[in-house]
Design an enzyme around this catalytic site. Structure first.
Site, PDB file in Angstrom:
ATOM      1  N   GLU B  49       1.029  -1.106  -0.008  1.00 37.58           N
ATOM      2  CA  GLU B  49       0.020   0.128  -0.381  1.00 37.58           C
ATOM      3  C   GLU B  49       0.516   1.451  -0.139  1.00 37.58           C
ATOM      4  OE1 GLU B  49      -0.829  -2.555   1.841  1.00 37.58           O
ATOM      5  OE2 GLU B  49      -2.926  -2.997   1.645  1.00 37.58           O
ATOM      6  N   PHE B 111     -11.935  -7.805  13.472  1.00 45.88           N
ATOM      7  CA  PHE B 111     -10.164  -7.831  12.246  1.00 45.88           C
ATOM      8  C   PHE B 111     -10.590  -6.897  11.490  1.00 45.88           C
ATOM      9  CE2 PHE B 111      -9.136 -10.240   9.018  1.00 45.88           C
ATOM     10  CZ  PHE B 111      -8.278 -10.405   9.336  1.00 45.88           C
ATOM     11  N   GLN B 112      -9.128  -6.611  11.152  1.00 41.45           N
ATOM     12  CA  GLN B 112      -8.777  -5.228  10.777  1.00 41.45           C
ATOM     13  C   GLN B 112      -9.055  -4.219  10.536  1.00 41.45           C
ATOM     14  OE1 GLN B 112      -8.427  -7.360   6.529  1.00 41.45           O
ATOM     15  NE2 GLN B 112      -5.826  -7.993   7.355  1.00 41.45           N
ATOM     16  N   LYS B 161     -17.605  -0.983   5.109  1.00 37.89           N
ATOM     17  CA  LYS B 161     -17.865  -1.796   3.914  1.00 37.89           C
ATOM     18  C   LYS B 161     -19.053  -1.824   3.561  1.00 37.89           C
ATOM     19  CE  LYS B 161     -17.699  -7.142   3.948  1.00 37.89           C
ATOM     20  NZ  LYS B 161     -16.729  -7.453   3.552  1.00 37.89           N
ATOM     21  N   MET B 476      23.889   9.853   4.040  1.00 39.09           N
ATOM     22  CA  MET B 476      23.923  11.166   4.861  1.00 39.09           C
ATOM     23  C   MET B 476      23.725  10.828   6.170  1.00 39.09           C
ATOM     24  SD  MET B 476      23.346  14.152   3.962  1.00 39.09           S
ATOM     25  CE  MET B 476      22.359  14.202   2.878  1.00 39.09           C
TER      26      MET B 476
HETATM   27  C1  LIG Z   1      11.628   5.967   6.175  1.00 37.68           C
HETATM   28  C2  LIG Z   1      13.731   6.914   6.578  1.00 37.68           C
HETATM   29  N1  LIG Z   1      13.972   6.070   7.311  1.00 37.68           N
HETATM   30  C3  LIG Z   1      15.185   7.104   7.694  1.00 37.68           C
HETATM   31  C4  LIG Z   1      15.672   8.144   7.348  1.00 37.68           C
HETATM   32  C5  LIG Z   1      17.128   8.438   8.247  1.00 37.68           C
HETATM   33  N2  LIG Z   1      18.040   8.570   7.143  1.00 37.68           N
HETATM   34  C6  LIG Z   1      17.709   9.903   6.101  1.00 37.68           C
HETATM   35  S1  LIG Z   1      19.406   9.749   4.375  1.00 37.68           S
HETATM   36  C7  LIG Z   1      19.241   8.380   4.962  1.00 37.68           C
HETATM   37  C8  LIG Z   1      20.533   7.328   4.505  1.00 37.68           C
HETATM   38  C9  LIG Z   1      20.119   6.967   3.181  1.00 37.68           C
HETATM   39  O1  LIG Z   1      21.501   5.875   2.266  1.00 37.68           O
HETATM   40  P1  LIG Z   1      21.004   5.291   0.636  1.00 37.68           P
HETATM   41  O2  LIG Z   1      19.561   5.355   0.234  1.00 37.68           O
HETATM   42  O3  LIG Z   1      21.838   4.590   0.744  1.00 37.68           O
HETATM   43  O4  LIG Z   1      20.754   7.047   0.735  1.00 37.68           O
HETATM   44  P2  LIG Z   1      22.536   7.747   0.499  1.00 37.68           P
HETATM   45  O5  LIG Z   1      22.744   8.727   1.159  1.00 37.68           O
HETATM   46  O6  LIG Z   1      23.646   6.465   0.299  1.00 37.68           O
HETATM   47  O7  LIG Z   1      23.127   8.919  -0.935  1.00 37.68           O
HETATM   48  C10 LIG Z   1      18.921   7.879   6.391  1.00 37.68           C
HETATM   49  C11 LIG Z   1      19.298   6.633   6.903  1.00 37.68           C
HETATM   50  C12 LIG Z   1      15.255   8.866   6.219  1.00 37.68           C
HETATM   51  N3  LIG Z   1      14.886  10.051   5.612  1.00 37.68           N
HETATM   52  N4  LIG Z   1      13.474   8.276   5.972  1.00 37.68           N
END
Ligand SMILES: Cc1ncc(C[n+]2csc(CCOP(=O)(O)OP(=O)(O)O)c2C)c(N)n1
Ligand SMILES: [Mg+2]
Lengths: 165, 565
Positions: B49, B111-112, B161, B476
């Site tokens: 979803e 349920f659900q 529903k 990041m």
């Molecule tokens: C759903 C979610 N969980 C955690 C984060 C925190 N977060 C921000 S950037 C990042 C790393 C992303 O890694 P990647 O997709 O490999 O991108 P890169 O920075 O290496 O280019 C994380 C964990 C987020 N933004 N969104």
């Protein structure tokens, strides 16, 4: 600073959830909230007592609340000549010995005794919040069992209703 | 005409000119899916979803139309939550329709059952629980009206529903009656005169555009304004695309990872005109140090945005489709030269900043530099593609290095920063724009957050180009750990057994890999020319930082630049 807002909302399911959800999400500091039906069956009127740092924060409260789809109108009654009231029911301990003292106090405050039994009585008072605070303070000496307060409601003086302000 | 509630929903979608929905079936929406089957209404089955809601979001961002998704009750609805919040933060018009348990079962922990209205109240523009079929046409009409007018946003319609199975003599209302909802269009035009006066007086003006310009489709007016006045212009992440990157006055992105020129101009300017922006903390850093010398003018459709984060001296509340044409007209009416609007002295300073410290990479030419990947794609697509990203370093590099030329050409989760947004959003964009090049830049972390949608890509034959900027780290996070946590890389490596090429192939998407710098251009060219969907796994060095960077709490001119702090 404390402000009193009158919020007119559509009487639809979920509207109170939306209002309280917004207040919590935006971390607004709400002192009191009182809702009830109005002269129009499809409108609910909510009086909100809000405490904010400055006018900018107040502007945010008003603007954010206004964005809710079911909010029809918001009037800031703080600067409008208006009457503000709250209703309180206070259950205090009372016995033969001190009951007459209690009756005196109730009279001084122009409150009413609405229930009496051997050990307790219930005092009803409507007035400004400060007056209710004062009565509660005095009654504390007798032993307060419980307090119920409605939160303040407000209406402007003169012929113009909030919906036309 | 008498019909089932489920058919009423489909009829309403037709009336609202919805051409496709994204969704996933389940118990509470079986009758709705049966109506889809019988009416052959176009529907894309995603594999989760969250994929459906992001796809509807991508569809909406790329076209400006309202995206629609379906999900069942309980877990179906809760799986939409991240996507709804993502759309809400970026003001995307979306209608999410969820099934709810039968009326008599509501509130019984059936349920659900999940209270999806309660859950989504803080992340929707509005939501509805429909328990009576008589309310359904009105609610559908209102939901679409609310989602797309004024400041757009997501609306949830939770339908019991029982309502899908009930029968109604259907009639679609012609108009909506919402006593409390005004979608502001025009405002006070006298205030536009004050803006023109302020602009005339200013010696060091800058224009700052945001997502509002993309949403209102007003990039042409911005271009006109810049061409008339020569005022330097910068953008938020959400505003990218609104200003053609070849315009000499454009300074790129401002904020935490903004360009040197944009950030310096913000600190030094004496007038800052924010247009369709919300002065997010990733832009302003500490608000009290944001544009400290400037008169602030704020154009926005939402009165609650004005004075929310940054106090404005002049507020222009109204639709940009009203205010910007009027502003252009009044500016043109002054018949002043460019130098009279923005002094040569100021524009020279700004251009010097641009020359002095352009964006750069710390990596030697020779290795595969992330910036090279994006620049090559930029060159190959000539800015005429829909660019989608996930979240992380690759997102910032894309924002910095891709040469955007068109509004609505950059789809990214700005406000919420949702990893996993990219792939499904790209699906939504590609489905509605089948002939357009749609390129997703994602990360080795982000792609895994919705990689199941590779199946949706393949099974629908979508010619998506997916570029995994594979630095084998949650880059990041890694960067922050390097800069602010003593290089303690706690749980930010993704090094392991995952093979993205095989993953793609397993789901029916072609996979390519770039390991050597000399292959980069060739493989990217090949990928972009391929007919069907393709994933390119580009192996990148681990430790490249996104710079410039304004450390949290710092002032915009206190950037960390290449070559040390
Ligand atoms: C759903 C979610 N969980 C955690 C984060 C925190 N977060 C921000 S950037 C990042 C790393 C992303 O890694 P990647 O997709 O490999 O991108 P890169 O920075 O290496 O280019 C994380 C964990 C987020 N933004 N969104
Ligand atoms: Mg990574």
């Amino acid at each position: 600073m404390k402000y009193t807002l009158t919020v007119l909302v559509e009487n639809r399911p979920g509207v109170l959830t939306h209002i309280s959800g917004l207040i919590s999400r935006r971390a607004f500091n709400i002192e009191s909230i009182a809702a009830g039906p109005t002269e129009e069956t499809d409108t609910t009127r909510i009086t909100i007592g809000v405490e904010v740092e400055d006018e900018f924060e107040l502007e945010q409260v008003v603007n954010q609340l206004s964005k809710l789809i079911n909010v029809i109108k918001i009037v800031n009654l703080t600067y409008v000549d208006s009457i503000q009231r709250e209703l309180a029911l206070i259950k205090v301990r009372a016995n033969k010995a001190n009951r007459s003292d209690l009756v005196d106090i109730v009279e001084i405050f122009r409150a009413k005794i609405v229930d009496v039994n051997r050990e307790t009585l219930v005092v009803e008072l409507s007035g400004e919040e400060s007056k209710i605070d004062a009565l509660c303070e005095v009654l504390a000496d007798f032993g307060i069992i419980e307090i119920v307060r409605t939160g303040r409601i407000a209406v402007s003086r003169g012929p113009v209703p909030a919906k036309e302000m | 005409m008498r019909m089932l509630g489920a058919e009423v929903v489909i009829e309403c979608l037709k009336k609202e000119e919805v051409d496709i929905v994204f969704g996933y079936p389940g118990g509470a929406v079986l009758t709705l899916y049966d109506a889809l089957f019988k009416t052959k209404f176009p529907h894309i089955l995603t594999r989760h979803e969250q994929g459906a809601v992001h796809a509807a979001d991508g569809y909406a961002r790329a076209t400006g139309k309202t995206g629609v998704c379906f999900a069942t009750s309980g877990p179906g609805g809760t799986n939409l939550v991240t996507g709804i919040a993502t759309a809400y933060m970026d003001s995307i018009p979306l209608v999410a329709i969820t099934g709810q348990v039968g009326v008599s079962l509501i509130g019984k922990d059936s349920f659900q059952e999940a209270d999806i209205c309660g859950i989504t109240t803080p992340i929707t523009k509005h939501n509805y629980l429909v328990k009576k079929i008589q309310d359904l046409p009105r609610v559908m009409k209102e939901a679409f009206y609310i989602a797309r007018t004024g400041r757009p946003g997501p609306v949830v319609i939770d339908i019991s529903k029982d309502v899908f199975n009930d029968i109604l003599d259907f009639e679609y209302p012609n108009s909506v009656c919402l006593r409390g909802y005004r979608s502001t269009f025009s405002g006070d035009s006298a205030k536009i005169d004050s803006v023109v006066e302020a602009l005339e007086k200013a010696e060091k003006p800058v224009i700052f555009v945001g997502g509002g310009v993309n949403i209102s489709g007003m990039s042409e007016e911005i271009r006109k304004l810049i061409q008339m006045t020569g005022i330097p212009v910068m953008s938020s992440l959400m505003g990218l695309g609104c200003i053609p990157s070849d315009l000499p006055e454009q300074l790129g992105m401002v904020g935490m990872h903004g360009t040197y020129a944009a950030n310096m101009a913000t600190i030094d300017c004496d007038l800052l005109m924010g247009i369709g922006v919300r002065f997010d903390d990733r832009v302003t850093s500490l608000v009290k140090n944001f544009a400290p010398k400037a008169t602030i003018i704020h154009f926005d459709i939402d009165p609650a945005e004005v004075n929310k984060n940054v106090r404005a001296d002049l507020k222009i509340v109204g639709d940009l489709r009203w205010s910007l044409p009027l502003l252009c007209e009044k500016v043109a009416g002054r018949s002043l030269t460019k130098e009279q609007w923005a002094s040569l002295e100021w524009t020279d300073i700004v251009q010097e900043w641009k020359r002095e410290k352009p964006l750069s990479s710390s990596l030697p030419k020779g290795g595969i530099r992330p910036q090279d990947v994006i620049e090559k794609v930029s060159e190959l697509t000539q800015g005429d593609a829909i660019i989608v990203t996930d979240v992380g370093q690759h997102q910032m590099w894309t924002a910095q290095s891709y040469n955007f030329n068109k509004q609505r050409s950059f789809l990214t989760s700005g406000g919420l920063g949702t990893m996993g947004y990219g792939l499904p959003a790209a699906i939504g964009a590609q489905i509605t724009l089948p002939d357009k090049a749609v390129v997703l830049f994602t990360g080795d972390g982000s792609i895994m957050m919705n990689c199941q949608e590779l199946a949706t890509v393949a099974d629908n034959g979508l010619p998506l180009k997916i570029i995994v900027m594979n630095n084998q780290v949650l880059g990041m996070v890694n960067q922050w750990q390097r800069m602010f946590y003593g290089q303690r890389y706690s749980h930010s490596s993704t090094k392991g057994c995952t093979d993205f090429v095989k993953l793609a192939e397993a789901m029916g998407v072609a996979g390519l890999r770039v390991t050597k710098p000399e292959d980069l251009n060739m493989i990217l060219e090949k990928a972009l020319q391929m007919e069907g969907p393709v994933l390119v796994d580009v192996l990148l060095p681990e430790t490249e930082d996104v710079l410039p960077m304004v450390p949290p709490g710092g002032r915009l001119d206190q950037m960390v630049l290449r070559g040390g702090i």
